[in-house]
Design a protein around this motif. Sequence first.
Motif, PDB file in Angstrom:
ATOM      1  N   GLY A  26     -32.571 100.861 110.124  1.00  0.00           N
ATOM      2  CA  GLY A  26     -33.150  99.527 110.125  1.00  0.00           C
ATOM      3  C   GLY A  26     -32.099  98.448 109.996  1.00  0.00           C
ATOM      4  N   LEU A  27     -32.583  97.213 109.890  1.00  0.00           N
ATOM      5  CA  LEU A  27     -31.751  96.028 109.755  1.00  0.00           C
ATOM      6  C   LEU A  27     -32.224  95.218 108.555  1.00  0.00           C
ATOM      7  N   PHE A  28     -31.313  94.470 107.958  1.00  0.00           N
ATOM      8  CA  PHE A  28     -31.695  93.465 106.970  1.00  0.00           C
ATOM      9  C   PHE A  28     -30.573  92.437 106.881  1.00  0.00           C
ATOM     10  N   ALA A  29     -30.919  91.267 106.355  1.00  0.00           N
ATOM     11  CA  ALA A  29     -29.947  90.203 106.140  1.00  0.00           C
ATOM     12  C   ALA A  29     -29.622  90.126 104.652  1.00  0.00           C
ATOM     13  N   LEU A  30     -28.338  90.011 104.343  1.00  0.00           N
ATOM     14  CA  LEU A  30     -27.876  89.777 102.976  1.00  0.00           C
ATOM     15  C   LEU A  30     -26.905  88.608 103.034  1.00  0.00           C
ATOM     16  N   GLY A 244     -31.353  85.766 111.150  1.00  0.00           N
ATOM     17  CA  GLY A 244     -30.057  85.187 110.839  1.00  0.00           C
ATOM     18  C   GLY A 244     -30.170  84.117 109.776  1.00  0.00           C
ATOM     19  N   ALA A 245     -29.099  83.927 108.999  1.00  0.00           N
ATOM     20  CA  ALA A 245     -29.138  83.030 107.851  1.00  0.00           C
ATOM     21  C   ALA A 245     -29.473  81.597 108.238  1.00  0.00           C
ATOM     22  N   ASP A 246     -29.011  81.152 109.408  1.00  0.00           N
ATOM     23  CA  ASP A 246     -29.288  79.779 109.831  1.00  0.00           C
ATOM     24  C   ASP A 246     -30.626  79.664 110.561  1.00  0.00           C
ATOM     25  N   GLU A 247     -31.333  80.782 110.685  1.00  0.00           N
ATOM     26  CA  GLU A 247     -32.619  80.861 111.384  1.00  0.00           C
ATOM     27  C   GLU A 247     -32.525  80.301 112.806  1.00  0.00           C
ATOM     28  N   LYS A 248     -31.392  80.568 113.439  1.00  0.00           N
ATOM     29  CA  LYS A 248     -31.234  80.244 114.852  1.00  0.00           C
ATOM     30  C   LYS A 248     -31.317  81.485 115.731  1.00  0.00           C
ATOM     31  N   ASN A 249     -31.126  82.656 115.104  1.00  0.00           N
ATOM     32  CA  ASN A 249     -31.157  83.919 115.845  1.00  0.00           C
ATOM     33  C   ASN A 249     -31.960  84.964 115.094  1.00  0.00           C
ATOM     34  N   LEU A 250     -32.649  85.803 115.865  1.00  0.00           N
ATOM     35  CA  LEU A 250     -33.254  87.017 115.351  1.00  0.00           C
ATOM     36  C   LEU A 250     -32.427  88.205 115.837  1.00  0.00           C
ATOM     37  N   TYR A 251     -32.492  89.305 115.084  1.00  0.00           N
ATOM     38  CA  TYR A 251     -31.796  90.529 115.467  1.00  0.00           C
ATOM     39  C   TYR A 251     -32.807  91.661 115.458  1.00  0.00           C
ATOM     40  N   ALA A 252     -32.950  92.334 116.590  1.00  0.00           N
ATOM     41  CA  ALA A 252     -33.915  93.421 116.731  1.00  0.00           C
ATOM     42  C   ALA A 252     -33.181  94.731 116.953  1.00  0.00           C
ATOM     43  N   LEU A 253     -33.612  95.775 116.261  1.00  0.00           N
ATOM     44  CA  LEU A 253     -33.063  97.115 116.437  1.00  0.00           C
ATOM     45  C   LEU A 253     -33.971  97.878 117.390  1.00  0.00           C
ATOM     46  N   ALA A 254     -33.411  98.384 118.474  1.00  0.00           N
ATOM     47  CA  ALA A 254     -34.176  99.168 119.446  1.00  0.00           C
ATOM     48  C   ALA A 254     -33.288 100.293 119.957  1.00  0.00           C
ATOM     49  N   GLY A 255     -33.621 101.524 119.602  1.00  0.00           N
ATOM     50  CA  GLY A 255     -32.805 102.659 120.038  1.00  0.00           C
ATOM     51  C   GLY A 255     -31.402 102.567 119.479  1.00  0.00           C
ATOM     52  N   ASP A 256     -30.406 102.599 120.371  1.00  0.00           N
ATOM     53  CA  ASP A 256     -29.012 102.529 119.926  1.00  0.00           C
ATOM     54  C   ASP A 256     -28.427 101.122 120.099  1.00  0.00           C
ATOM     55  N   LYS A 257     -29.276 100.112 120.205  1.00  0.00           N
ATOM     56  CA  LYS A 257     -28.814  98.739 120.402  1.00  0.00           C
ATOM     57  C   LYS A 257     -29.375  97.814 119.327  1.00  0.00           C
ATOM     58  N   ILE A 258     -28.543  96.838 118.955  1.00  0.00           N
ATOM     59  CA  ILE A 258     -29.003  95.695 118.176  1.00  0.00           C
ATOM     60  C   ILE A 258     -28.939  94.495 119.101  1.00  0.00           C
ATOM     61  N   TYR A 259     -30.075  93.838 119.280  1.00  0.00           N
ATOM     62  CA  TYR A 259     -30.161  92.692 120.185  1.00  0.00           C
ATOM     63  C   TYR A 259     -30.215  91.395 119.389  1.00  0.00           C
ATOM     64  N   ARG A 260     -29.503  90.406 119.886  1.00  0.00           N
ATOM     65  CA  ARG A 260     -29.593  89.066 119.330  1.00  0.00           C
ATOM     66  C   ARG A 260     -30.521  88.233 120.209  1.00  0.00           C
ATOM     67  N   ILE A 261     -31.460  87.542 119.580  1.00  0.00           N
ATOM     68  CA  ILE A 261     -32.471  86.756 120.292  1.00  0.00           C
ATOM     69  C   ILE A 261     -32.453  85.346 119.735  1.00  0.00           C
ATOM     70  N   GLY A 262     -32.203  84.376 120.558  1.00  0.00           N
ATOM     71  CA  GLY A 262     -32.230  82.992 120.111  1.00  0.00           C
ATOM     72  C   GLY A 262     -33.638  82.548 119.749  1.00  0.00           C
ATOM     73  N   ILE A 263     -33.764  81.839 118.636  1.00  0.00           N
ATOM     74  CA  ILE A 263     -35.061  81.296 118.231  1.00  0.00           C
ATOM     75  C   ILE A 263     -35.208  79.931 118.898  1.00  0.00           C
ATOM     76  N   PRO A 264     -36.201  79.778 119.767  1.00  0.00           N
ATOM     77  CA  PRO A 264     -36.333  78.507 120.495  1.00  0.00           C
ATOM     78  C   PRO A 264     -36.856  77.392 119.604  1.00  0.00           C
ATOM     79  N   THR A 265     -36.577  76.174 120.007  1.00  0.00           N
ATOM     80  CA  THR A 265     -37.228  75.028 119.375  1.00  0.00           C
ATOM     81  C   THR A 265     -38.582  74.844 120.042  1.00  0.00           C
TER      82      THR A 265
END
Length: 266
Positions: A26-30, A244-265
């Motif tokens: 899994g993933l988590f933010a610290l 993400g700490a600045d709440e501009k990006n999300l990070y999704a774990l899928a299989g063997d990849k971690i994807y970065r997803i921009g949070i739109p306005t």
Amino acid sequence: YKKQPARDMATAATIIPSPISANESGLFALGATIYFYDGIQEKIASLDAENALLLSLPLANQGISSFNAALPLEGDQIAVLAPDAALIVDTGAETVVRTQFPFAPESAKPFAAYGGNLYTWSAETNQIIRYRRAGSGFTAPQNWLSTEYELATMRAIAVDGFVYLLDSQGTIHAFLRGSLNKTIPWAARELPGDSARLATTETGSVLYVLDPANRRIVLISKEGELATQLTNPLLADATDLAIGADEKNLYALAGDKIYRIGIPTY
């Protein structure tokens, strides 16, 4: 229904070796750091998204053992849940302290962490359970609700001071100080699947629902308004989500990849 493609979904890192099981990874933010964990491979790694790298903590000689879940505590510390134990990992000192913890992974519901404490729920006792941080470990489980509440259909949990539980119909039940404060009706058309995950931050105003069954991340304001739905076929395989700490990006774990997803306005 405010759907939009997650067009800028990009690989932030590739996991080598690939996770053997989605259940123990899994993933988590610290703080400002996103961490990946794999309990079968006894691995905890910080994400360097700019360089597409995972930097593993050198814990092999510090007492790490196979585990089932990892959650952020406070400061540099992580709670790693193994059968009958919690391993307190200090990411700065790179140390592991083993403490007793009544964890049975085969029957455990998802956990969330807030303020150094751990939260989960029991459908058998209709209680939200809190484990308070105490010394090097945690207290015995405490019933957090002042009265029982029907929890049989709950699927996911997030905590920001409120405790949020997502049920099978998409309703989000928000509890405060041991009592129900409000319910947030599901704001999208399709109901979330059984593998949905719930995430939020203490400072943000949005609840994020990762819904692999419908290949989307649903953003709902804490007041109950549907903000948007981010869709992408790659999300069908997603198993976890971190913010993400600045709440501009999300990070999704899928299989063997971690994807970065921009949070739109919006």
